[in-house]
Design a protein around this motif. Sequence first.
Motif, PDB file in Angstrom:
ATOM      1  N   GLY A  84       0.833  -1.216   0.000  1.00  0.00           N
ATOM      2  CA  GLY A  84       0.000   0.000   0.000  1.00  0.00           C
ATOM      3  C   GLY A  84       0.856   1.250   0.000  1.00  0.00           C
ATOM      4  N   SER A  88       1.698   3.041  -2.534  1.00  0.00           N
ATOM      5  CA  SER A  88       1.452   3.961  -3.652  1.00  0.00           C
ATOM      6  C   SER A  88       0.620   5.173  -3.267  1.00  0.00           C
ATOM      7  CB  SER A  88       0.788   3.212  -4.809  1.00  0.00           C
ATOM      8  OG  SER A  88      -0.311   2.470  -4.342  1.00  0.00           O
ATOM      9  N   SER A  89      -0.045   5.152  -2.105  1.00  0.00           N
ATOM     10  CA  SER A  89      -0.809   6.345  -1.704  1.00  0.00           C
ATOM     11  C   SER A  89      -1.071   6.343  -0.211  1.00  0.00           C
ATOM     12  CB  SER A  89      -2.131   6.442  -2.480  1.00  0.00           C
ATOM     13  OG  SER A  89      -2.926   5.309  -2.256  1.00  0.00           O
ATOM     14  N   THR A 102      -1.406   6.554   3.703  1.00  0.00           N
ATOM     15  CA  THR A 102      -0.520   6.342   4.851  1.00  0.00           C
ATOM     16  C   THR A 102       0.712   5.522   4.479  1.00  0.00           C
ATOM     17  OG1 THR A 102      -2.555   6.344   6.157  1.00  0.00           O
ATOM     18  CG2 THR A 102      -0.557   5.610   7.266  1.00  0.00           C
ATOM     19  N   ARG A 137      -0.548  -1.862  -6.700  1.00  0.00           N
ATOM     20  CA  ARG A 137      -0.927  -2.333  -8.043  1.00  0.00           C
ATOM     21  C   ARG A 137      -0.628  -1.304  -9.121  1.00  0.00           C
ATOM     22  NH1 ARG A 137      -6.936  -3.308  -6.295  1.00  0.00           N
ATOM     23  NH2 ARG A 137      -6.301  -1.316  -5.414  1.00  0.00           N
ATOM     24  N   ARG A 138      -0.371  -0.042  -8.739  1.00  0.00           N
ATOM     25  CA  ARG A 138      -0.200   1.034  -9.735  1.00  0.00           C
ATOM     26  C   ARG A 138       1.268   1.411  -9.863  1.00  0.00           C
ATOM     27  NH1 ARG A 138      -3.269   5.524  -7.126  1.00  0.00           N
ATOM     28  NH2 ARG A 138      -2.840   4.285  -5.261  1.00  0.00           N
ATOM     29  N   ASP A 181      -0.431  -7.321  -6.466  1.00  0.00           N
ATOM     30  CA  ASP A 181      -1.781  -7.409  -5.916  1.00  0.00           C
ATOM     31  C   ASP A 181      -1.683  -8.313  -4.694  1.00  0.00           C
ATOM     32  OD1 ASP A 181      -4.369  -8.056  -5.222  1.00  0.00           O
ATOM     33  OD2 ASP A 181      -5.068  -8.222  -7.299  1.00  0.00           O
ATOM     34  N   VAL A 182      -1.887  -7.742  -3.503  1.00  0.00           N
ATOM     35  CA  VAL A 182      -1.652  -8.519  -2.270  1.00  0.00           C
ATOM     36  C   VAL A 182      -2.662  -9.644  -2.064  1.00  0.00           C
ATOM     37  CG1 VAL A 182      -0.462  -6.661  -1.030  1.00  0.00           C
ATOM     38  CG2 VAL A 182      -2.955  -6.934  -0.757  1.00  0.00           C
ATOM     39  N   ALA A 226       0.208  -1.941   4.863  1.00  0.00           N
ATOM     40  CA  ALA A 226      -0.662  -0.758   4.812  1.00  0.00           C
ATOM     41  C   ALA A 226      -1.749  -0.887   3.753  1.00  0.00           C
ATOM     42  CB  ALA A 226       0.160   0.499   4.541  1.00  0.00           C
ATOM     43  N   LYS A 238     -10.975  -5.958   9.710  1.00  0.00           N
ATOM     44  CA  LYS A 238     -10.029  -5.360  10.649  1.00  0.00           C
ATOM     45  C   LYS A 238     -10.056  -6.098  11.994  1.00  0.00           C
ATOM     46  CE  LYS A 238      -8.520  -2.054   7.854  1.00  0.00           C
ATOM     47  NZ  LYS A 238      -7.164  -2.146   7.260  1.00  0.00           N
ATOM     48  N   ILE A 298      -8.409   8.999   8.594  1.00  0.00           N
ATOM     49  CA  ILE A 298      -7.154   9.672   8.228  1.00  0.00           C
ATOM     50  C   ILE A 298      -7.459  10.556   7.012  1.00  0.00           C
ATOM     51  CG2 ILE A 298      -4.706   9.361   7.700  1.00  0.00           C
ATOM     52  CD1 ILE A 298      -5.127   6.309   8.385  1.00  0.00           C
ATOM     53  N   ARG A 312      -7.849  10.290  -0.630  1.00  0.00           N
ATOM     54  CA  ARG A 312      -9.122   9.592  -0.891  1.00  0.00           C
ATOM     55  C   ARG A 312     -10.239  10.156  -0.023  1.00  0.00           C
ATOM     56  NH1 ARG A 312     -11.026   5.419   1.938  1.00  0.00           N
ATOM     57  NH2 ARG A 312      -9.070   5.018   3.030  1.00  0.00           N
TER      58      ARG A 312
HETATM   59  N1  LIG Z   1      -8.025   6.604   5.439  1.00  0.00           N
HETATM   60  C1  LIG Z   1      -8.660   6.266   6.559  1.00  0.00           C
HETATM   61  O1  LIG Z   1      -9.553   6.987   7.031  1.00  0.00           O
HETATM   62  C2  LIG Z   1      -8.282   5.000   7.271  1.00  0.00           C
HETATM   63  C3  LIG Z   1      -8.752   4.828   8.603  1.00  0.00           C
HETATM   64  C4  LIG Z   1      -8.376   3.689   9.295  1.00  0.00           C
HETATM   65  C5  LIG Z   1      -7.575   2.742   8.698  1.00  0.00           C
HETATM   66  N2  LIG Z   1      -7.167   2.923   7.415  1.00  0.00           N
HETATM   67  C6  LIG Z   1      -6.313   1.900   6.827  1.00  0.00           C
HETATM   68  O2  LIG Z   1      -5.048   2.463   6.517  1.00  0.00           O
HETATM   69  C7  LIG Z   1      -4.468   1.717   5.446  1.00  0.00           C
HETATM   70  C8  LIG Z   1      -4.000   2.692   4.364  1.00  0.00           C
HETATM   71  O3  LIG Z   1      -5.136   3.360   3.852  1.00  0.00           O
HETATM   72  P1  LIG Z   1      -5.111   4.896   3.447  1.00  0.00           P
HETATM   73  O4  LIG Z   1      -6.510   5.381   3.525  1.00  0.00           O
HETATM   74  O5  LIG Z   1      -4.039   5.591   4.170  1.00  0.00           O
HETATM   75  O6  LIG Z   1      -4.587   4.843   1.958  1.00  0.00           O
HETATM   76  P2  LIG Z   1      -5.268   4.788   0.503  1.00  0.00           P
HETATM   77  O7  LIG Z   1      -4.929   6.064  -0.142  1.00  0.00           O
HETATM   78  O8  LIG Z   1      -6.679   4.333   0.566  1.00  0.00           O
HETATM   79  O9  LIG Z   1      -4.347   3.669  -0.142  1.00  0.00           O
HETATM   80  C9  LIG Z   1      -4.605   2.318  -0.042  1.00  0.00           C
HETATM   81  C10 LIG Z   1      -3.372   1.581  -0.534  1.00  0.00           C
HETATM   82  O10 LIG Z   1      -3.669   0.190  -0.572  1.00  0.00           O
HETATM   83  C11 LIG Z   1      -3.216  -0.310  -1.797  1.00  0.00           C
HETATM   84  N3  LIG Z   1      -4.016  -1.465  -2.192  1.00  0.00           N
HETATM   85  C12 LIG Z   1      -5.362  -1.599  -2.186  1.00  0.00           C
HETATM   86  N4  LIG Z   1      -5.704  -2.814  -2.654  1.00  0.00           N
HETATM   87  C13 LIG Z   1      -4.545  -3.451  -2.966  1.00  0.00           C
HETATM   88  C14 LIG Z   1      -4.238  -4.726  -3.492  1.00  0.00           C
HETATM   89  N5  LIG Z   1      -5.191  -5.618  -3.813  1.00  0.00           N
HETATM   90  N6  LIG Z   1      -2.944  -5.047  -3.676  1.00  0.00           N
HETATM   91  C15 LIG Z   1      -1.965  -4.177  -3.361  1.00  0.00           C
HETATM   92  N7  LIG Z   1      -2.194  -2.964  -2.865  1.00  0.00           N
HETATM   93  C16 LIG Z   1      -3.470  -2.603  -2.668  1.00  0.00           C
HETATM   94  C17 LIG Z   1      -3.349   0.833  -2.784  1.00  0.00           C
HETATM   95  O11 LIG Z   1      -2.439   0.676  -3.842  1.00  0.00           O
HETATM   96  P3  LIG Z   1      -2.856   0.414  -5.371  1.00  0.00           P
HETATM   97  O12 LIG Z   1      -4.127   1.132  -5.634  1.00  0.00           O
HETATM   98  O13 LIG Z   1      -1.667   0.947  -6.121  1.00  0.00           O
HETATM   99  O14 LIG Z   1      -2.948  -1.063  -5.473  1.00  0.00           O
HETATM  100  C18 LIG Z   1      -2.933   2.004  -1.913  1.00  0.00           C
HETATM  101  O15 LIG Z   1      -1.526   2.152  -1.915  1.00  0.00           O
HETATM  102  C19 LIG Z   1      -5.532   0.734   4.968  1.00  0.00           C
HETATM  103  O16 LIG Z   1      -5.285  -0.519   5.530  1.00  0.00           O
HETATM  104  C20 LIG Z   1      -6.811   1.331   5.510  1.00  0.00           C
HETATM  105  O17 LIG Z   1      -7.802   0.344   5.713  1.00  0.00           O
HETATM  106  C21 LIG Z   1      -7.478   4.047   6.688  1.00  0.00           C
END
Ligand SMILES: NC(=O)c1ccc[n+]([C@@H]2O[C@H](COP(=O)([O-])OP(=O)(O)OC[C@H]3O[C@@H](n4cnc5c(N)ncnc54)[C@H](OP(=O)(O)O)[C@@H]3O)[C@@H](O)[C@H]2O)c1
Length: 268
Positions: free
Chosen positions: A16, A18-19, A21, A41-42, A68-69, A96, A167, A196, A200
Amino acid sequence: MESSKLERRPAAFVTGASSGTGREASLALAKAGYDVALLGRRPAALEDVAADIRGAAGEARTICLRTDVTDPANVARSVAAFLEWSGGRVEVLLNAAGIPGPLGAAIGDIAVEDFDAVVSTNLRGPFLTMTHLLPVMYRQGGGRVVNIGGNHGLRGRAGRSTYSLSKWGLRGLTRSAALEAGPHGVTVNYVAPGAIAVDRMRLRWKAQAAEEGVSEQVVIERYVAQMGIALGRPNEPADVVAMIMFLVGEGGRNITGQELVIDGGVIV
Ligand SMILES: NC(=O)c1ccc[n+]([C@@H]2O[C@H](COP(=O)([O-])OP(=O)(O)OC[C@H]3O[C@@H](n4cnc5c(N)ncnc54)[C@H](OP(=O)(O)O)[C@@H]3O)[C@@H](O)[C@H]2O)c1
């Protein structure tokens, strides 16, 4: 982690990257002295992060691994390429990668394909990376694993059942892995952020504000009130990254199997 004892830079494997956290954590790890494998994936987005790292921490090596995880063969190939690149070692595994799945859909309205996608990404993904990299850490006699869960892994929420259950499952995986890994000097922890303000989320708040004809601040304030965030603001990625860096650093060496909640005071 104790990089001064290593003759080379320590290596981190970040899914994770690529974007959001994962991206910010990759930058922080590189600045802290790690070589960083960036997974997602990107490919273009991964290359952007690698370029940012070159700008901010020029001495850090990076490798971009399109992965792709959810796909066991893909994860196995990426781990093999990573280990060849790192000389067979890994000091930090940061899981992540994650997806929220359907927002607001109640059970009865959720397609089984959506259920599978959320569980495969948020739970099978970390299971697969840990399957490959924990044994490497065991052979080394040390390592740090940080799984990004969420405060939805400590509570229920209507309309978010698939995300929440994935989760919760990750907490079980983390605690059990911590007990297995402890005798090998490896820590495994779970970071539990609330919302966070990653791109997105900002885009979602912006779209909602435009639809209602109000400012983004109004939408954020309503969200804060709905979620009951005591400190009155969502996380910035830096809030979560600080905890990750603590766990992989000296301060985290005797902490394992824990859920570290970073949500401004929702789960209290
Ligand atoms: N944002 C929030 O409010 C929030 C709150 C609590 C927890 N979280 C958790 O924090 C973590 C990071 O999320 P975020 O919101 O900071 O970032 P995000 O911008 O939503 O990014 C998600 C990341 O996951 C990767 N990803 C998704 N599906 C994938 C797959 N099948 N294979 C490989 N990579 C994959 C994406 O990469 P690609 O698209 O390049 O594959 C991207 O880098 C996640 O586990 C999320 O559940 C987020």
